[in-house]
Each structure stands twice: as C-alpha cells, then as structure tokens.
Motif scaffolding. Structure first.
Motif, short mmCIF file in Angstrom:
data_model
loop_
_atom_site.label_atom_id
_atom_site.label_comp_id
_atom_site.label_asym_id
_atom_site.label_seq_id
_atom_site.Cartn_x
_atom_site.Cartn_y
_atom_site.Cartn_z
N SER A 1 13.75 -44.35 135.59
CA SER A 1 13.68 -44.00 137.48
C SER A 1 12.28 -44.12 137.72
O SER A 1 11.19 -43.89 136.93
N GLU B 1 17.15 -44.75 147.52
CA GLU B 1 16.67 -43.03 147.13
C GLU B 1 16.78 -43.11 145.32
O GLU B 1 17.19 -43.97 145.02
N ALA B 2 15.50 -42.44 145.58
CA ALA B 2 15.66 -41.77 143.94
C ALA B 2 16.50 -41.86 142.75
O ALA B 2 16.68 -42.58 141.56
N ASP B 3 17.21 -41.33 143.23
CA ASP B 3 18.13 -40.47 142.07
C ASP B 3 19.34 -41.97 142.22
O ASP B 3 20.21 -42.28 140.91
N ALA B 4 19.36 -43.00 142.68
CA ALA B 4 20.44 -44.64 142.52
C ALA B 4 19.08 -45.42 141.90
O ALA B 4 20.10 -46.40 141.17
N ARG B 5 17.89 -45.35 141.73
CA ARG B 5 17.20 -45.67 141.25
C ARG B 5 16.73 -46.07 139.93
O ARG B 5 16.23 -45.37 139.11
N VAL B 6 18.35 -45.78 138.93
CA VAL B 6 18.13 -45.85 137.44
C VAL B 6 18.46 -47.40 136.01
O VAL B 6 19.42 -48.08 137.01
N ASP C 1 11.78 -43.08 140.79
CA ASP C 1 11.59 -42.47 141.16
C ASP C 1 10.96 -42.23 142.72
O ASP C 1 10.16 -41.42 143.33
N TYR D 1 13.75 -52.58 139.09
CA TYR D 1 14.64 -52.26 139.61
C TYR D 1 15.46 -52.87 140.26
O TYR D 1 16.59 -51.65 141.90
N SER E 1 11.89 -43.53 146.90
CA SER E 1 12.55 -43.70 147.70
C SER E 1 12.00 -43.72 149.25
O SER E 1 11.10 -44.06 149.77
#
Length: 275
Positions: free
Chosen positions: A171, A160-165, A173, A119, A175
């Motif tokens: 992902s 933060e998890a929503d940016a880690r794709v 998940d 990531y 944070s």
C-alpha cells in the motif's frame, strides 16, 4: 549502374534496420482501451453497443498505456460469481454483470486488483441493475456507464488509503480525501487546480457524504456528481475535474477529451452547460 543501385538500396535497408533496432521508429503506442466481459443476465445487441460506446468514450480520456500483467487468481477474487483468472492481461477490462440491485440504483462499480507500484486497476467490475434496465433509454444507459467505468478506473473508489492495496499486498498509504468536521473534501492537486481554474472558491473540492463523488450541490450535473442521476435524458459532461482526478491517480490524460463545463455559482440550473 544496376550494381550501384543495388548497393545503394542494400545500404538504405541496413540503415533502416539499425534505426528500428535502436528504437527510433516513430510508431505511436496503442491507445488505452477498455474491454468488456459480460456476465449474468443477457443484454440486447443495442445495450451491448451502448456499453461499448461508453467504454470508448472513457478510454479517450487516458493517454498512458496499460502495463501488461500476469494473473493467477481463483474464482470470486474480486466479487462472488467472477471466474478464475489465469492469463496475461494486455488491456484493462471490466466484468459487466447484470443482476438485481434492488430499488433506486442504476448500477455500481469497483476497481479490482491493482498493479504493483502504480496502484492503478488491472480490471474492474460494473454491476447493472436488472430492474428497469430494458426500459432505460440509451442516453441514460450511456451516461450511467461512463460514470461507472470511471469508478472502475479508480475515480472516487481509490481516493482513500485503505482501498489502495496492490496485487502484491503493498500500500502507498495515499489519500485524496480530508474530513473537516462532518464534511469531506478532495485534496488531489490536479483536480484541485482544475476546480480553481473553473472558479471554485473553497480550499478543497467539496465531496458528497460518501466521499466518492463531487458534492452534487457544488458541481450539479458533472459526470461524477453525487447528483448526476438527477440529470437524466442527457450525457452529463466529463469535466476537467474528473480528468484531474484521473491524473491524480497516476494516469496520463488527454486534455482535449473533456466536455465544455461551467461550475455553477448560484445553485444548480435546470439545464447547465454541456456539450
């Protein structure tokens, strides 16, 4: 005697070849490097050299090698106006675009596609504000670019998890940000250990309201401070806090590459410790 010498030399060469084939050669891996690809309005040679200097400064913080990856992405994948990418990427690179960003901002940055598994960013985008750029002193441009390149590498932008794709859509998940009441805090263990070693007293590291910078009232002029833009005419220090944040993301780091830095205890002095 000549034949004996030839046999000895032949055996020595064979032994050396075997050592190399088995992977025992002592050559070190190439250092982490950051390439810049310029887009948008043209820059002067001096400005380009300053940007290259910032990239070199940040690259010295990282000890882990870049993992090559093949990309086949359409144009505009990370941001409108970016070209198609169909190549094997051997080094981390940044698209640097000069454009009008409006008032009261020097620049902004984001990481783009992320490696599967780690990531970590494959490439990033830095946008420089064309307004006032030609009046910006070299020192302030250099300081701004160090700050933004750290964002492109994920510091403050992959917390933060929503940016880690990842590129493959996965992902982890993970944070590093926790909200307590109306306030945000950083919880990553490496940066948190650095904060405590510097004398920080809170349970976690206070963040600015955007949750992507250290709280300016706490770290003052540190390079990733939310108030770093208030400390101009100087290169703000890259401290063990930001180095720890890189390590929390998964980079191996060079501990000797940080600047001398003291965590302020009584507000932000006009001139705090730097090197």
């Amino acid at each position: 005697a000549l034949k004996t010498l030839e046999r000895t030399l032949f055996r020595w060469l064979c032994a050396l070849s075997m050592v190399t084939a088995l992977g025992f050669n002592t050559a070190q891996a190439a250092p982490f490097t950051i390439d810049i690809r310029f887009l948008g309005q043209p820059l002067t040679l001096t400005q380009k050299n300053t940007i290259a200097e910032a990239a070199q400064r940040v690259s010295k913080l990282i000890a882990s090698p870049f993992v090559p990856v093949t990309l086949d992405l359409p144009a505009n994948s990370c941001d409108p106006g970016l070209p198609r990418l169909k190549e094997k990427v051997q080094r981390f690179f940044i698209f640097l675009k000069v454009k009008d960003l409006g008032e009261d901002v020097y620049a902004n940055a984001v990481p783009c596609d992320l490696h599967d598994g780690s990531y970590l960013p494959i490439y990033g985008l830095v946008e420089l504000n064309s307004r006032g750029l030609n009046k910006l002193p070299k020192t302030d441009l250099l300081d701004t670019l160090i700050h933004e390149i750290l964002h492109a590498l994920g510091v403050g932008t992959l917390w933060e998890a929503d940016a880690r794709v990842s590129l493959g859509g996965d992902s982890d998940d993970k944070s590093f940000v926790r909200k307590v009441g109306k306030n945000y805090f950083y919880t990553g263990p490496r940066a948190l250990a650095a904060y405590r070693a510097l004398g920080g007293k809170q349970k976690y590291i206070p963040l600015d309201p955007d949750a992507g910078h250290w709280a300016g009232s706490v770290v003052c002029s540190e390079i990733l401070s939310g108030d770093a833009g208030e400390f101009t005419g100087r290169i703000n220090p890259v401290s063990s806090l930001s180095l720890g944040a890189l390590e929390d993301l998964g980079y191996k780091v060079n501990v000797g590459a940080v600047n001398r830095y003291t965590l302020p205890t009584n507000g932000c002095p006009i001139e705090d410790s730097e090197e």
